[in-house]
Design a protein around this motif. Structure first.
Motif, short mmCIF file in Angstrom:
data_model
loop_
_atom_site.label_atom_id
_atom_site.label_comp_id
_atom_site.label_asym_id
_atom_site.label_seq_id
_atom_site.Cartn_x
_atom_site.Cartn_y
_atom_site.Cartn_z
N ILE A 139 0.86 -1.18 0.00
CA ILE A 139 0.00 0.00 0.00
C ILE A 139 0.90 1.24 0.00
O ILE A 139 1.85 1.32 0.77
N ILE A 140 0.56 2.18 -0.89
CA ILE A 140 1.27 3.46 -0.95
C ILE A 140 0.22 4.55 -0.73
O ILE A 140 -0.76 4.63 -1.47
N ILE A 141 0.46 5.40 0.28
CA ILE A 141 -0.50 6.45 0.60
C ILE A 141 0.15 7.81 0.35
O ILE A 141 1.09 8.20 1.04
N ALA A 142 -0.36 8.52 -0.67
CA ALA A 142 0.08 9.88 -0.96
C ALA A 142 -1.08 10.85 -0.76
O ALA A 142 -0.89 12.05 -0.71
N GLY A 143 -2.30 10.32 -0.63
CA GLY A 143 -3.50 11.12 -0.42
C GLY A 143 -4.02 10.90 0.99
O GLY A 143 -3.25 10.77 1.93
N ARG B 218 4.46 -4.37 2.55
CA ARG B 218 5.00 -3.04 2.82
C ARG B 218 3.92 -1.96 2.75
O ARG B 218 3.08 -1.99 1.87
N LEU B 219 4.01 -1.00 3.66
CA LEU B 219 3.17 0.18 3.60
C LEU B 219 4.09 1.39 3.55
O LEU B 219 5.02 1.51 4.33
N THR B 220 3.84 2.29 2.58
CA THR B 220 4.64 3.49 2.42
C THR B 220 3.73 4.70 2.50
O THR B 220 2.72 4.77 1.79
N MET B 221 4.08 5.64 3.36
CA MET B 221 3.37 6.92 3.44
C MET B 221 4.31 8.00 2.94
O MET B 221 5.38 8.20 3.50
N THR B 222 3.90 8.70 1.88
CA THR B 222 4.72 9.77 1.33
C THR B 222 4.52 11.03 2.16
O THR B 222 3.69 11.08 3.07
N GLY B 223 5.25 12.08 1.82
CA GLY B 223 5.17 13.34 2.55
C GLY B 223 3.81 13.99 2.51
O GLY B 223 3.48 14.81 3.36
N THR B 224 2.99 13.65 1.53
CA THR B 224 1.65 14.23 1.41
C THR B 224 0.57 13.29 1.93
O THR B 224 -0.61 13.64 1.94
N GLY B 225 0.95 12.10 2.37
CA GLY B 225 -0.02 11.09 2.80
C GLY B 225 -0.59 11.35 4.17
O GLY B 225 0.08 11.85 5.07
N LEU C 209 7.25 -0.89 7.25
CA LEU C 209 6.59 0.39 7.25
C LEU C 209 7.59 1.49 6.92
O LEU C 209 8.69 1.51 7.46
N SER C 210 7.19 2.40 6.04
CA SER C 210 8.03 3.55 5.69
C SER C 210 7.16 4.80 5.76
O SER C 210 6.19 4.92 5.00
N ILE C 211 7.49 5.70 6.69
CA ILE C 211 6.73 6.93 6.86
C ILE C 211 7.68 8.09 6.61
O ILE C 211 8.66 8.28 7.32
N MET C 212 7.38 8.88 5.57
CA MET C 212 8.24 9.98 5.21
C MET C 212 7.84 11.25 5.96
O MET C 212 6.70 11.40 6.38
N GLU C 213 8.80 12.14 6.09
CA GLU C 213 8.58 13.40 6.79
C GLU C 213 7.45 14.18 6.11
O GLU C 213 7.39 14.27 4.88
N GLY C 214 6.55 14.72 6.93
CA GLY C 214 5.43 15.48 6.40
C GLY C 214 4.13 14.71 6.38
O GLY C 214 3.06 15.30 6.28
#
Length: 149
Positions: free
Chosen positions: A67-71, A82-89, A100-105
């Motif tokens: 799962i990739i969350i940008a929204g 794997r779950l990835t959260m982008t800076g806009t997620g 799990l990968s959680i980016m800044e923001g």
């Protein structure tokens, strides 16, 4: 001399898209990747990757390989790998993921659980917790006796 017949190409599945401005409600089950750029409400079960684009919003439970969350996601998500959260997620719900990968923001309001530990390790941990709990009870009883006597 003899011409071989060309074999038909094997069936290739295509990815699914809920486009920007689109609204969909219900239950989605797919073997391929799914990308949401519009609005979705309901349940998603996917064997591939589910991507919530920057303009996408999902009010749903999501279970997928990746799962990739940008929204924005409002609901519980389970990623087998794997779950990835982008800076806009943004995620408002609980996470169960292998990695799990959680980016800044990014914004996360909820709980996180990663892949389960092995049964042997869990029994060692719970046994250790029981020993610690018993020791704490003994100390509190001893302190109670000292104060009383």
């Amino acid at each position: 001399m003899w011409k071989k017949r060309k074999q038909a190409a094997p069936f290739r599945s295509t990815d699914s898209l809920i486009g920007r401005g689109g609204n969909l409600e219900g239950k989605v089950q797919c073997d391929t990747n799914l990308r949401i750029e519009g609005n979705f409400s309901g349940e998603i079960q996917c064997q591939g990757t589910v991507t919530i684009g920057e303009q996408g919003t999902a009010h749903s439970t999501i279970k997928a390989r990746e799962i990739i969350i940008a929204g924005k996601v409002f609901g519980d998500v389970t990623a087998d790998q794997r779950l990835t959260m982008t800076g806009t997620g943004q995620l408002h719900g609980s996470i169960m993921a292998g990695t799990l990968s959680i980016m800044e923001g990014s914004v996360l309001n909820g709980s996180i659980a990663t892949a389960e530990q092995s049964a042997g390790l869990l029994s060692d941990v719970s046994a250790g917790a029981q020993v610690t709990e018993k020791a704490g009870k003994r100390r509190s009883k001893q302190q109670g006796k000292r104060e009383a006597g």
